[in-house]
Design a protein around this motif. Structure first.
Motif, PDB file in Angstrom:
ATOM      1  N   ARG A 226      -4.124  17.521  -2.474  1.00  0.00           N
ATOM      2  CA  ARG A 226      -5.402  17.399  -1.759  1.00  0.00           C
ATOM      3  C   ARG A 226      -5.823  15.938  -1.842  1.00  0.00           C
ATOM      4  NH1 ARG A 226      -9.500  20.876  -4.580  1.00  0.00           N
ATOM      5  NH2 ARG A 226      -8.280  20.300  -6.422  1.00  0.00           N
ATOM      6  N   ILE A 227      -5.878  15.289  -0.694  1.00  0.00           N
ATOM      7  CA  ILE A 227      -6.114  13.854  -0.650  1.00  0.00           C
ATOM      8  C   ILE A 227      -7.455  13.568   0.009  1.00  0.00           C
ATOM      9  CG2 ILE A 227      -5.224  11.637   0.143  1.00  0.00           C
ATOM     10  CD1 ILE A 227      -2.465  13.034   0.381  1.00  0.00           C
TER      11      ILE A 227
ATOM     12  N   ARG B 158      -6.324   2.483   6.305  1.00  0.00           N
ATOM     13  CA  ARG B 158      -4.872   2.314   6.203  1.00  0.00           C
ATOM     14  C   ARG B 158      -4.326   3.074   5.008  1.00  0.00           C
ATOM     15  NH1 ARG B 158      -1.057  -1.814   4.567  1.00  0.00           N
ATOM     16  NH2 ARG B 158      -2.666  -3.274   3.886  1.00  0.00           N
ATOM     17  N   CYS B 159      -5.111   3.143   3.936  1.00  0.00           N
ATOM     18  CA  CYS B 159      -4.688   3.921   2.768  1.00  0.00           C
ATOM     19  C   CYS B 159      -4.544   5.393   3.134  1.00  0.00           C
ATOM     20  CB  CYS B 159      -5.697   3.767   1.635  1.00  0.00           C
ATOM     21  SG  CYS B 159      -5.916   2.079   1.036  1.00  0.00           S
ATOM     22  N   ALA B 160      -5.537   5.919   3.851  1.00  0.00           N
ATOM     23  CA  ALA B 160      -5.498   7.329   4.251  1.00  0.00           C
ATOM     24  C   ALA B 160      -4.322   7.599   5.178  1.00  0.00           C
ATOM     25  CB  ALA B 160      -6.814   7.708   4.932  1.00  0.00           C
ATOM     26  N   GLN B 161      -4.053   6.678   6.092  1.00  0.00           N
ATOM     27  CA  GLN B 161      -2.922   6.846   6.995  1.00  0.00           C
ATOM     28  C   GLN B 161      -1.608   6.843   6.223  1.00  0.00           C
ATOM     29  OE1 GLN B 161      -1.408   3.539   9.082  1.00  0.00           O
ATOM     30  NE2 GLN B 161      -1.079   4.644  11.003  1.00  0.00           N
ATOM     31  N   ALA B 162      -1.479   5.892   5.297  1.00  0.00           N
ATOM     32  CA  ALA B 162      -0.254   5.806   4.503  1.00  0.00           C
ATOM     33  C   ALA B 162      -0.053   7.068   3.679  1.00  0.00           C
ATOM     34  CB  ALA B 162      -0.296   4.576   3.602  1.00  0.00           C
ATOM     35  N   ALA B 163      -1.129   7.579   3.093  1.00  0.00           N
ATOM     36  CA  ALA B 163      -1.028   8.795   2.276  1.00  0.00           C
ATOM     37  C   ALA B 163      -0.585   9.974   3.125  1.00  0.00           C
ATOM     38  CB  ALA B 163      -2.377   9.090   1.624  1.00  0.00           C
ATOM     39  N   SER B 164      -1.142  10.095   4.322  1.00  0.00           N
ATOM     40  CA  SER B 164      -0.763  11.187   5.216  1.00  0.00           C
ATOM     41  C   SER B 164       0.701  11.074   5.626  1.00  0.00           C
ATOM     42  CB  SER B 164      -1.662  11.167   6.454  1.00  0.00           C
ATOM     43  OG  SER B 164      -1.334  12.212   7.339  1.00  0.00           O
TER      44      SER B 164
ATOM     45  N   THR C 101       0.822  -1.216   0.000  1.00  0.00           N
ATOM     46  CA  THR C 101       0.000   0.000   0.000  1.00  0.00           C
ATOM     47  C   THR C 101       0.853   1.261   0.000  1.00  0.00           C
ATOM     48  OG1 THR C 101      -1.806  -1.152   1.139  1.00  0.00           O
ATOM     49  CG2 THR C 101      -1.793   1.245   1.262  1.00  0.00           C
ATOM     50  N   ASP C 102       1.906   1.275   0.804  1.00  0.00           N
ATOM     51  CA  ASP C 102       2.742   2.477   0.901  1.00  0.00           C
ATOM     52  C   ASP C 102       3.403   2.823  -0.429  1.00  0.00           C
ATOM     53  OD1 ASP C 102       2.061   2.309   3.579  1.00  0.00           O
ATOM     54  OD2 ASP C 102       4.087   2.679   4.315  1.00  0.00           O
ATOM     55  N   THR C 103       4.046   1.836  -1.068  1.00  0.00           N
ATOM     56  CA  THR C 103       4.734   2.144  -2.321  1.00  0.00           C
ATOM     57  C   THR C 103       3.736   2.416  -3.439  1.00  0.00           C
ATOM     58  OG1 THR C 103       4.962  -0.248  -2.738  1.00  0.00           O
ATOM     59  CG2 THR C 103       6.835   0.897  -1.732  1.00  0.00           C
ATOM     60  N   GLU C 104       2.560   1.813  -3.352  1.00  0.00           N
ATOM     61  CA  GLU C 104       1.514   2.078  -4.334  1.00  0.00           C
ATOM     62  C   GLU C 104       1.129   3.556  -4.304  1.00  0.00           C
ATOM     63  OE1 GLU C 104      -2.816   0.077  -5.479  1.00  0.00           O
ATOM     64  OE2 GLU C 104      -1.970  -0.176  -3.476  1.00  0.00           O
TER      65      GLU C 104
END
Length: 228
Positions: free
Chosen positions: A151-152, A132-138, A102-105
């Motif tokens: 803007r996410i 988890r996607c939102a956390q990784a993006a942040s 998810t992180d590298t994606e």
């Protein structure tokens, strides 16, 4: 940015495509979001798994094209011209297979958006994964200042993970996804224990244990001794 899904996941087709007439999967939710926001790019990831030598991102896109003519099975597409939708998606869809999690994606997706001058990103995934996607993006945006102006936002699909329980394949509820925040409340007795013993630091380590089944059994025994 619809997230990939391991090709051996239970209920893979349902999670990716959805369950007509009213439950969109990751791919169909991405189509809906793309047309509603006039998106200029839809990035399908990742390369974390393969089926018959084909990366999971490409498997998702292949399924999308194979079933595109069936979009009308979903109520969400009642008012759309399917041929027009397909033309739009053919123009803006790309497949990303370098990432392995998810992180590298998200990292590679952000880089692609940055290179094209795109400043709004919509993450799309299943209800139990979108947090988890939102956390990784942040985390990535705070770590890499190149992305600070992005803007996410996120759009969850309508179909969650599946598991075998008592011999039956069942869909897990979103409430079954666990989130551990750093202890911070004044009435939380674990707030002042050492940082490496905090639940948010301790429990995620289970993913690095080789014999997960035995480890979880031991944890369960501890909980039972404490009356949990």
């Amino acid at each position: 940015m619809p997230h990939g899904l391991h090709v051996q996941a239970h209920g893979w087709e349902e999670m990716v495509w959805g369950i007509p007439p009213d439950r969109l999967g990751r791919a169909t939710k991405a189509i809906q979001s793309a047309v509603e926001t006039d998106a200029s790019l839809v990035i399908f990831g990742t390369g974390a798994s393969k089926r018959d030598g084909v990366f999971e991102a490409q498997c998702i896109v292949n399924l999308m094209w194979e079933r595109f003519s069936r979009l009308k099975e979903f109520q969400a597409f009642d008012d759309y011209n399917i041929d027009s939708l397909r033309q739009i998606m053919e123009e803006i869809s790309v497949v990303e297979t370098r990432s392995t999690n998810t992180d590298t994606e998200i990292q590679f997706g952000f880089e692609r958006c940055l290179s094209l001058g795109i400043d709004r990103v919509i993450l799309t995934s299943s209800p139990g994964h979108i947090g988890r996607c939102a956390q990784a993006a942040s985390k990535i945006r705070h770590r890499d200042q190149r992305f600070k102006h992005l803007r996410i936002s996120s759009e969850e699909s309508d179909v969650n993970f599946f598991q075998y329980r008592n011999g039956y394949l069942v869909e897990a509820g979103v409430e079954e996804t666990a989130i551990f925040e750093p202890s911070h409340r004044g009435d939380d007795p674990s707030r002042d224990i050492p940082a490496d013993l905090q639940p948010n630091r301790l429990f995620p380590q289970i993913f690095r244990v080789a014999d997960k089944a035995r480890c979880l059994q031991k944890i369960d025994e501890v909980f039972k001794r404490h009356g949990v």
